[in-house]
Design a protein around this motif. Structure first.
Motif: not given
Length: 336
Positions: A9-11, A29-30, A45-52
Motif C-alpha cells: 500500500l502507498f507503494a 496487491f499494490s 517492476w514490470e507489474d501494473p499497479i493494482t489500484e490507484h
C-alpha cells in the motif's frame, strides 16, 4: 517460488517491495495514487499497479496476503508540515490501512512514517494509531531507525511500526526491530567514504545540476573556512538559512529549496545519486529529464537496506521457509 505474499500500500516507486522481494516475498496487491510513481513502478517492476486510490479500494477485493506493508503519506506528521496529524485528509489515509487489516487479517504488518509521528499532538496521534492497530488484533512493536546505520550516507530517521497477529505474536524478549546492520556508518570516515562511492564522477554531471555562481558564492561566505572542509561533503541549508557541512547527505525530501542540499557547496545531487542514497540498485531507472519529478519520487520512497533489515527479522520470526534469500546492501542486491 515465493515464501510469502504481501500487499504493497502507498507503494511509491517500490522501495518497500524491493526489500520484501529480497527476502522471498511475492507482491499480490499494490496501490499508489501518484501518476509519476505509477509509471516508474510499473516500468521497473514490470507489474501494473493494482489500484490507484486507496479510498476507493473495497477491502474484501484485496487478495489474501501474509504481510501488509504501508508507508503512508507523512506531511501531516512532519515538522516540515502543518502537524495536523490524523485530522487532515492525508493523515486520515491511515484509517484505510485499518479497514484492510480488519478485513484481511494478515499474519503481520509493517508501517513506516516520519519520526515525528510519535510527538504530534503531544503524542496523542501515535497513541491513536497504536490503539487502532491493537484493536484490529495485533501486538505492536515500534522503533525509530536511521538509514546511516544501514550503510547509506543519508541521515533519514523513520518510525517503523511492526505488528503480529495476536495468535502469532512473539514476546518482547524474542523479537526486536533491528537498529543497524553490518554496514553501519559509525564514523565520519565511514560516512565520507560511503558518500564518495555514491557520488557520480564530476565530469559526468550535467551542468543543470550546478547552482548559480551567486548561490555558490553565498554558500562559501556562510562557512568559516572553505579550504578546511574535506571532500566530499554535503552542504545542508536549514529553514533559518544556516549552512552545515557534513560527510553525509541530509534527509532527501520530496519538496524543498532547490539548494537545500549541495554537493561540495556546488551542485545538487543527481537523480541517480538520490536513488543510490535510498539504496536502489543500478538497474532501477528514473528519467532524469525532469529534476523536480526525480526529487519528488526519490524523496517519497524508503531506504531499502533499512527496510530489508526489518523484513529479515519479521520473516524469520514468522518462520517462513528460508530456502533462498537475497542480501540487500546499499545500492546492490546479490544472492546468498
Amino acid at each position: 517460488m515465493s515464501r510469502f505474499t504481501f500487499a504493497d500500500l502507498f507503494a511509491g516507486i517500490g522501495g518497500t517491495r524491493a526489500a520484501y522481494e529480497a527476502v522471498g516475498g511475492e507482491c499480490v496487491f499494490s496501490c499508489e495514487i501518484d501518476e509519476d510513481a505509477q509509471e516508474v513502478y510499473e516500468r521497473n517492476w514490470e507489474d501494473p499497479i493494482t489500484e490507484h486510490d486507496i479510498r476507493e479500494v473495497e477491502a474484501d477485493s484485496v487478495p489474501s496476503h501474509d504481510l501488509l506493508l504501508a508507508c503512508w503519506p507523512c506531511p501531516s506528521f512532519s515538522q516540515m508540515g502543518k502537524l495536523d496529524g490524523l485530522e487532515d485528509e492525508r493523515g486520515m489515509l491511515f484509517y484505510h490501512i485499518i479497514r484492510i487489516l480488519k478485513e484481511k487479517q494478515p499474519k503481520a504488518f509493517m508501517l513506516e512514517n516520519v519520526k515525528n509521528l510519535r510527538f504530534v499532538k503531544d503524542g496523542d496521534a501515535y497513541e491513536t494509531v497504536r490503539s487502532a492497530l491493537e484493536q484490529c488484533g495485533y501486538t505492536v512493536f515500534d522503533k525509530v531507525l536511521n538509514s546511516l546505520n544501514f550503510g547509506l550516507p543519508q541521515h533519514r530517521e523513520r518510525l517503523i511500526v511492526v505488528g503480529f497477529h495476536d495468535d502469532l505474536a512473539p514476546d518482547e524478549d524474542s523479537f526486536s526491530i533491528p537498529t543497524q546492520n553490518q554496514a553501519k556508518l559509525a564514523t565520519e570516515t565511514d560516512q565520507r567514504e560511503a558518500l564518495a562511492d555514491i557520488l557520480e564522477d564530476k565530469n559526468d554531471v550535467d551542468e543543470r545540476y550546478y547552482a548559480s555562481e551567486k548561490v555558490q558564492s553565498d554558500r562559501r561566505e556562510d562557512v568559516e573556512d572553505v579550504s578546511a572542509i574535506p571532500e566530499p561533503s554535503i552542504w545542508h541549508e536549514n529553514r533559518a538559512g544556516q549552512i552545515t557541512t557534513r560527510p553525509y547527505c541530509g534527509t532527501l525530501r520530496a519538496s524543498s529549496s532547490w539548494n537545500y542540499l549541495l554537493v561540495n557547496g556546488e551542485r545538487r545531487p543527481t537523480v541517480r545519486e538520490q536513488l543510490r542514497l535510498q539504496g536502489f540498485p543500478e538497474w532501477f531507472k528514473i528519467d532524469d529529464s525532469n529534476r523536480s519529478r526525480g526529487r519528488k519520487l526519490t524523496g517519497n520512497t524508503v531506504p531499502i537496506p533499512m527496510i530489508h533489515a526489518v523484513a529479515k527479522e519479521l520473516v524469520a520470526e514468522l518462520d517462513f521457509d528460508t530456502a533462498s534469500t537475497t542480501t540487500v546492501d546499499a545500492g546492490t542486491a546479490t544472492s546468498d
